[in-house]
Design a protein around this motif. Structure first.
Motif, short mmCIF file in Angstrom:
data_model
loop_
_atom_site.label_atom_id
_atom_site.label_comp_id
_atom_site.label_asym_id
_atom_site.label_seq_id
_atom_site.Cartn_x
_atom_site.Cartn_y
_atom_site.Cartn_z
N ILE A 66 1.00 -1.36 -0.27
CA ILE A 66 -0.01 -0.08 0.11
C ILE A 66 0.95 1.32 0.19
N LEU A 67 0.59 2.34 -0.98
CA LEU A 67 1.26 3.57 -0.96
C LEU A 67 1.53 3.93 0.53
N LYS A 68 0.51 4.07 1.30
CA LYS A 68 0.63 4.83 2.73
C LYS A 68 1.43 3.89 3.38
N VAL A 69 1.88 2.70 3.35
CA VAL A 69 2.72 1.87 4.06
C VAL A 69 4.04 2.22 3.66
N ALA A 70 4.45 2.24 2.32
CA ALA A 70 5.54 2.74 1.87
C ALA A 70 6.16 4.19 2.17
N GLN A 71 5.07 5.02 2.24
CA GLN A 71 5.34 6.38 2.79
C GLN A 71 5.76 6.37 4.19
N ASP A 72 5.13 5.43 5.11
CA ASP A 72 5.27 5.36 6.48
C ASP A 72 6.70 4.87 6.73
N ALA A 73 7.07 3.98 6.07
CA ALA A 73 8.49 3.15 6.33
C ALA A 73 9.48 4.38 5.76
N ALA A 74 9.17 5.05 4.70
CA ALA A 74 10.26 6.10 4.39
C ALA A 74 10.11 7.06 5.51
N ALA A 75 9.24 7.78 6.08
CA ALA A 75 9.11 8.57 7.18
C ALA A 75 9.57 8.24 8.40
N ASP A 76 9.69 6.79 8.63
CA ASP A 76 10.45 6.22 9.69
C ASP A 76 11.95 6.39 9.73
N MET A 77 12.35 6.75 8.61
CA MET A 77 13.63 6.92 8.30
C MET A 77 14.04 8.32 8.02
N GLY A 78 13.12 9.21 8.31
CA GLY A 78 13.22 10.52 8.24
C GLY A 78 13.30 11.07 6.75
N ARG A 79 12.70 10.23 5.83
CA ARG A 79 12.73 10.30 4.42
C ARG A 79 11.35 10.72 3.67
N LEU A 80 11.22 11.13 2.67
CA LEU A 80 9.91 11.19 2.08
C LEU A 80 9.71 10.51 0.85
N LEU A 81 8.58 9.85 0.79
CA LEU A 81 8.14 9.29 -0.81
C LEU A 81 7.50 10.31 -1.12
N PRO A 82 7.93 11.03 -2.25
CA PRO A 82 6.98 12.43 -2.46
C PRO A 82 5.88 11.95 -3.72
N ILE A 83 4.91 11.07 -3.05
CA ILE A 83 3.74 11.12 -3.93
C ILE A 83 2.60 11.01 -3.04
N SER A 84 1.49 11.76 -3.39
CA SER A 84 0.54 12.04 -2.47
C SER A 84 -0.79 12.16 -3.19
N LEU A 85 -1.77 11.17 -2.83
CA LEU A 85 -2.90 10.94 -3.48
C LEU A 85 -4.04 10.70 -2.53
N ALA A 86 -5.24 11.11 -2.96
CA ALA A 86 -6.37 10.94 -2.14
C ALA A 86 -6.44 9.36 -1.46
N ALA A 87 -6.25 8.56 -2.54
CA ALA A 87 -6.35 7.17 -2.47
C ALA A 87 -5.31 6.31 -1.66
N GLU A 88 -4.01 7.19 -1.37
CA GLU A 88 -3.12 6.57 -0.99
C GLU A 88 -3.21 5.53 0.05
#
Ligand code: MLT
Ligand code: ZN
Length: 462
Positions: free
Chosen positions: A115-137
């Motif tokens: 899930i996109l949100k799971v990938a975003q959170d995994a990046a955020a946990d490392m202080g990084r940003l997965l820079p794609i953001s959608l309503a359906a994330e």
């Protein structure tokens, strides 16, 4: 043959990997807007790339078509089967792991069904940003995002999904695995084959894994909502924001007064600023200090010279989330208003005001009484020009009216949602025959029997 294929798939996937019961298949058979109902033969739910290969080979041997599906959040019916009862939906949902995050190399590797949100959170946990953001994330998957070259609200700064893909793992129509899953920033060795599978909606291969680019997470974020008198004023505000905020500008969204009317009437959401005919939601992010001051100076200048009529800068993360909720609920408000004809169009950014004016005239003349819910990604020249259909309105005629105006501005009839099954006919009508022929030649080279997502993106091979 069908019973044989089902038995073969059951042997490959085991009881939790194959769905054949009609009630259990229902969620995979139709898109979330319930516009494109289909009837699958079965749902294959492989848990590994090896299982995907085995499923593809079994389908290949049986002559069955495959419809790859991720989170099933698309807006063009690209991930659902036709009504024949003969197509196998290949859901990637069980392949849902983040494989690796590299905070220095700035990469994330994930399974296609992650899930996109799971990938975003995994990046955020490392202080990084997965820079794609959608309503359906919360439900869209990495593989779906890549396969549809998804856009969203941060394209103005980071580009579409294509700009983030460093590597891909793909299974071809005959079951061959092509491992393009490199995490290199620079790789100029021959054809960049991964591009074939980005935005082609599973018609040339099935994406089973991806390596995406990350960016450092900006420490400071500024989110502001402004009302503006016109689309032209919004464009002037964009120029001002570009001057003052430079490439820290990460979102620049335009919304009409009617969009906000839908939010108020159907969802009880109201903006914390004086009403206007148009609204802009902008966001900027940076790690160096001074961002907020720069944004406030820019907004004060806009209010001073009349570019903006009213505005608010979020004071807290919660306030920023409230401002974003307005933007993100527009589609929901629109759905509650009634049936609509969606148009996901783009024109050169500077032409957006003229496009909106011309399209409004075309609708007023050709479909009197129809209401227009125009909103979208002004920073990318991408407007969702959605027309709410009243009694007696002909959706196809409205579609032609809007796309004719798009053509006058040399625009695109699908800026970010893709073609799916929804826009195949329009694509064929609007693109030069040579372009369609080239796409069909590629399709024939990779999928000569037309088994991968047939009926999507391209017309049937002639
Ligand atoms: C959005 O930007 O919210 C979606 O892409 C638009 C839509 O639902 O038409
Ligand atoms: Zn959009």
């Amino acid at each position: 043959m069908t019973a044989e294929l089902i038995a073969r798939l059951a042997a490959i996937l085991g009881p939790s990997g194959l769905v054949t019961d009609a009630a259990d298949m229902a969620a995979y058979a139709i898109d979330w807007r319930r516009l494109f109902p289909g009837r699958p033969l079965c749902i294959a739910r492989p848990a590994s790339t090896a299982e995907v290969v085995a499923v593809v080979k079994a389908c290949h041997a049986a002559g069955a078509a495959i419809v790859p599906q991720g989170g099933n959040t698309g807006l063009a019916g690209g991930a659902v089967p036709d009504a024949s009862g003969a197509q196998v939906v290949l859901s990637l949902q069980r392949m849902n792991k983040v494989r690796d995050v590299d905070p220095v190399g700035l990469t994330i590797a994930a399974d296609a069904g992650c899930i996109l949100k799971v990938a975003q959170d995994a990046a955020a946990d490392m202080g990084r940003l997965l820079p794609i953001s959608l309503a359906a994330e919360g439900s869209a998957t990495v593989g779906g995002v890549v396969s549809t070259n998804a856009g969203g609200v941060n394209v103005v700064r980071y580009g579409m999904a294509r700009a983030l893909v460093l590597g891909l793992e793909v299974v071809l129509a005959d079951g061959t695995v092509v491992d393009l899953n490199r995490r290199l920033r620079k790789d100029n060795a021959g054809y960049d084959l991964k591009q074939l599978f980005i935005g082609t909606e599973g018609t040339l291969g099935i994406v089973t894994g991806a390596v995406l680019r990350l960016v450092p997470r900006p420490r400071h974020t500024v989110t502001a909502l402004l009302s503006v008198p016109s689309p032209k004023a919004a464009l002037d505000l964009l120029a001002l924001a570009q001057d003052e905020l430079g490439d820290t500008l990460s979102a620049f969204e335009l919304m009409s007064g009617y969009s906000f009317d839908l939010l108020r009437r159907h969802l009880d959401l109201t903006p914390p600023i004086a009403a206007g005919d148009w609204f802009v939601l902008l966001e900027a992010g940076a790690s160096l200090s001074g961002l907020r001051e720069a944004a406030e100076t820019a907004l004060a200048a806009a209010l001073e010279n009349g570019t903006a009529l009213d505005g608010v800068v979020a004071e807290t993360g919660a306030q920023a989330a409230q401002l974003w909720a307005l933007r993100e609920h527009i589609t929901d408000g629109e759905a509650r208003e009634g049936k609509s004809m969606k148009h996901d169009v783009s024109v050169p950014i500077a032409d957006v005001p003229a496009f909106l004016a011309a399209a409004d005239i075309a609708i007023a003349q050709g479909a009197p009484g129809a209401k227009v819910n125009a909103f979208g990604h002004l920073g990318d020249g991408n407007i969702h020009y959605n027309v709410i259909l009243g009694a007696g309105h002909d959706g196809a005629a409205i579609n032609a009216l809007v796309h004719d105006v798009v053509a006058r501005f040399s625009g695109s009839i699908s800026a970010e949602h893709g073609i799916g099954q929804y826009r195949v006919d329009e694509l064929v009508r609007r693109r030069a025959p040579g372009e369609i022929a080239l796409a069909l030649a590629l399709k024939h080279a990779l999928d000569p029997d037309n088994r991968l997502n047939p009926g999507k993106v391209l017309p049937a091979p002639g």
